[in-house]
Design a protein around this motif. Sequence first.
Motif, PDB file in Angstrom:
ATOM      1  N   LYS A   3       0.981  -1.214   0.017  1.00 55.94           N
ATOM      2  CA  LYS A   3       0.005   0.056  -0.015  1.00 55.94           C
ATOM      3  C   LYS A   3       0.956   1.099   0.004  1.00 55.94           C
ATOM      4  O   LYS A   3       2.099   1.275   0.863  1.00 55.94           O
ATOM      5  CB  LYS A   3      -0.877   0.160   1.306  1.00 55.94           C
ATOM      6  CG  LYS A   3      -1.735   1.150   1.155  1.00 55.94           C
ATOM      7  CD  LYS A   3      -2.909   0.868   2.158  1.00 55.94           C
ATOM      8  CE  LYS A   3      -4.034   2.050   2.133  1.00 55.94           C
ATOM      9  NZ  LYS A   3      -5.114   1.966   3.216  1.00 55.94           N
ATOM     10  N   VAL A   4       0.840   2.225  -1.197  1.00 54.14           N
ATOM     11  CA  VAL A   4       1.359   3.366  -1.104  1.00 54.14           C
ATOM     12  C   VAL A   4       0.595   4.515  -0.638  1.00 54.14           C
ATOM     13  O   VAL A   4      -0.682   4.526  -0.985  1.00 54.14           O
ATOM     14  CB  VAL A   4       2.135   3.335  -2.347  1.00 54.14           C
ATOM     15  CG1 VAL A   4       2.976   2.340  -2.782  1.00 54.14           C
ATOM     16  CG2 VAL A   4       1.014   3.759  -3.577  1.00 54.14           C
ATOM     17  N   ALA A  22      -4.944  14.388 -11.501  1.00 48.71           N
ATOM     18  CA  ALA A  22      -4.102  13.531 -10.872  1.00 48.71           C
ATOM     19  C   ALA A  22      -4.648  12.288 -10.114  1.00 48.71           C
ATOM     20  O   ALA A  22      -4.139  11.233 -10.359  1.00 48.71           O
ATOM     21  CB  ALA A  22      -3.280  14.351  -9.921  1.00 48.71           C
ATOM     22  N   CYS A  23      -5.445  12.302  -9.560  1.00 48.42           N
ATOM     23  CA  CYS A  23      -6.318  11.347  -8.744  1.00 48.42           C
ATOM     24  C   CYS A  23      -6.780  10.317  -9.734  1.00 48.42           C
ATOM     25  O   CYS A  23      -6.714   8.929  -9.677  1.00 48.42           O
ATOM     26  CB  CYS A  23      -7.509  11.891  -7.806  1.00 48.42           C
ATOM     27  SG  CYS A  23      -6.769  12.476  -6.200  1.00 48.42           S
ATOM     28  N   ARG A  24      -7.228  11.009 -10.939  1.00 48.86           N
ATOM     29  CA  ARG A  24      -7.717   9.985 -12.061  1.00 48.86           C
ATOM     30  C   ARG A  24      -6.756   9.385 -12.628  1.00 48.86           C
ATOM     31  O   ARG A  24      -6.579   7.882 -12.769  1.00 48.86           O
ATOM     32  CB  ARG A  24      -8.640  10.766 -13.154  1.00 48.86           C
ATOM     33  CG  ARG A  24      -9.978  11.192 -12.590  1.00 48.86           C
ATOM     34  CD  ARG A  24     -10.826  11.814 -13.795  1.00 48.86           C
ATOM     35  NE  ARG A  24      -9.953  12.932 -14.391  1.00 48.86           N
ATOM     36  CZ  ARG A  24     -10.252  14.130 -13.992  1.00 48.86           C
ATOM     37  NH1 ARG A  24     -11.072  14.407 -12.866  1.00 48.86           N
ATOM     38  NH2 ARG A  24      -9.963  15.223 -14.419  1.00 48.86           N
ATOM     39  N   ALA A  25      -5.632   9.688 -12.754  1.00 41.06           N
ATOM     40  CA  ALA A  25      -4.246   9.111 -13.296  1.00 41.06           C
ATOM     41  C   ALA A  25      -3.711   8.128 -12.174  1.00 41.06           C
ATOM     42  O   ALA A  25      -3.286   6.976 -12.539  1.00 41.06           O
ATOM     43  CB  ALA A  25      -3.321  10.089 -13.541  1.00 41.06           C
ATOM     44  N   LEU A  26      -3.749   8.600 -11.055  1.00 44.36           N
ATOM     45  CA  LEU A  26      -3.291   7.640  -9.929  1.00 44.36           C
ATOM     46  C   LEU A  26      -4.287   6.539  -9.947  1.00 44.36           C
ATOM     47  O   LEU A  26      -3.678   5.319  -9.458  1.00 44.36           O
ATOM     48  CB  LEU A  26      -3.080   8.247  -8.689  1.00 44.36           C
ATOM     49  CG  LEU A  26      -2.116   9.444  -8.524  1.00 44.36           C
ATOM     50  CD1 LEU A  26      -2.213  10.312  -7.272  1.00 44.36           C
ATOM     51  CD2 LEU A  26      -0.583   8.762  -8.713  1.00 44.36           C
ATOM     52  N   ALA A  27      -5.489   6.648  -9.976  1.00 42.56           N
ATOM     53  CA  ALA A  27      -6.247   5.533  -9.861  1.00 42.56           C
ATOM     54  C   ALA A  27      -6.029   4.607 -10.917  1.00 42.56           C
ATOM     55  O   ALA A  27      -6.110   3.135 -10.695  1.00 42.56           O
ATOM     56  CB  ALA A  27      -7.698   5.971  -9.907  1.00 42.56           C
ATOM     57  N   GLN A  28      -5.351   4.599 -11.884  1.00 38.92           N
ATOM     58  CA  GLN A  28      -5.157   3.592 -13.386  1.00 38.92           C
ATOM     59  C   GLN A  28      -3.952   2.993 -12.624  1.00 38.92           C
ATOM     60  O   GLN A  28      -3.570   1.891 -13.235  1.00 38.92           O
ATOM     61  CB  GLN A  28      -4.863   4.695 -14.459  1.00 38.92           C
ATOM     62  CG  GLN A  28      -5.875   5.434 -15.091  1.00 38.92           C
ATOM     63  CD  GLN A  28      -7.208   4.377 -15.222  1.00 38.92           C
ATOM     64  OE1 GLN A  28      -6.907   3.358 -15.855  1.00 38.92           O
ATOM     65  NE2 GLN A  28      -8.283   4.665 -14.711  1.00 38.92           N
ATOM     66  N   GLY A  33     -10.335  -1.615  -6.756  1.00 40.84           N
ATOM     67  CA  GLY A  33     -10.777  -1.054  -5.558  1.00 40.84           C
ATOM     68  C   GLY A  33      -9.960  -0.797  -4.257  1.00 40.84           C
ATOM     69  O   GLY A  33     -10.456  -0.744  -3.077  1.00 40.84           O
ATOM     70  N   THR A  34      -8.715  -0.609  -4.573  1.00 45.11           N
ATOM     71  CA  THR A  34      -7.813   0.209  -3.625  1.00 45.11           C
ATOM     72  C   THR A  34      -7.337   1.468  -3.501  1.00 45.11           C
ATOM     73  O   THR A  34      -6.795   2.079  -2.513  1.00 45.11           O
ATOM     74  CB  THR A  34      -6.464  -0.605  -3.605  1.00 45.11           C
ATOM     75  OG1 THR A  34      -5.484  -0.105  -4.847  1.00 45.11           O
ATOM     76  CG2 THR A  34      -6.433  -2.237  -3.691  1.00 45.11           C
ATOM     77  N   PHE A  61      -3.206   3.794  -2.322  1.00 42.19           N
ATOM     78  CA  PHE A  61      -3.605   2.532  -3.073  1.00 42.19           C
ATOM     79  C   PHE A  61      -2.547   1.592  -3.053  1.00 42.19           C
ATOM     80  O   PHE A  61      -1.587   1.779  -2.726  1.00 42.19           O
ATOM     81  CB  PHE A  61      -3.804   2.936  -4.630  1.00 42.19           C
ATOM     82  CG  PHE A  61      -2.645   3.656  -5.160  1.00 42.19           C
ATOM     83  CD1 PHE A  61      -1.736   3.146  -6.114  1.00 42.19           C
ATOM     84  CD2 PHE A  61      -2.530   5.302  -5.087  1.00 42.19           C
ATOM     85  CE1 PHE A  61      -0.506   3.557  -6.566  1.00 42.19           C
ATOM     86  CE2 PHE A  61      -1.317   5.726  -5.688  1.00 42.19           C
ATOM     87  CZ  PHE A  61      -0.530   4.929  -6.349  1.00 42.19           C
ATOM     88  N   SER A  62      -2.925   0.410  -3.336  1.00 39.07           N
ATOM     89  CA  SER A  62      -2.074  -0.816  -3.713  1.00 39.07           C
ATOM     90  C   SER A  62      -1.647  -0.890  -4.981  1.00 39.07           C
ATOM     91  O   SER A  62      -2.370  -0.756  -6.067  1.00 39.07           O
ATOM     92  CB  SER A  62      -2.839  -2.086  -3.242  1.00 39.07           C
ATOM     93  OG  SER A  62      -2.955  -2.236  -1.891  1.00 39.07           O
TER      94      SER A  62
END
Length: 158
Positions: A3-4, A22-28, A33-34, A61-62
């Motif tokens: 988990k980071v 940035a959050c949309r890009a990080l979610a990728q 689900g993390t 996120f993981s």
Amino acid sequence: MPKVFVALGANLTDPKAQLDSACRALAQLAMPGTFACSPYYRSVPMGDVPQPDYINGVASFSTQLAPIALLDALQHIEQEQGRQRLVRWGPRTLDLDLLLYGNEQINTPRLTVPHYGMKTRSFVLVPLSDLAPQLILPCGTPLAALLTPALRAELTPL
């Protein structure tokens, strides 16, 4: 999978929209689900460079990415959103800092984890606490022990 935690900051070109993007890009980069992101906060800039206030948050996120691969991905996102490294602690469209990578301690020329300044920065500690109030840092320090009312008072929730 570790988990980071990644700090997000921006004070140019519609900072809230920069963080949202940035959050949309990080979610990728996240395992399904993390992904989670803290609320955003307004903070006063560090240093002596005159500039607008920042909008800050923290994402968690993981990921399957190794630490340097994750750093490369974060820097790519920054560049995609117009980041230029002109002045230390200067204004920026987006700043993404890898705060924690699981419980690892990393010290290489390119990457230091835990992030070297995270224990003293309200704009990191408060949103990090929003996501993980019971977090114990790799050095054994409870996150809650670093939070003070004075640190919380330095930020304005959006």
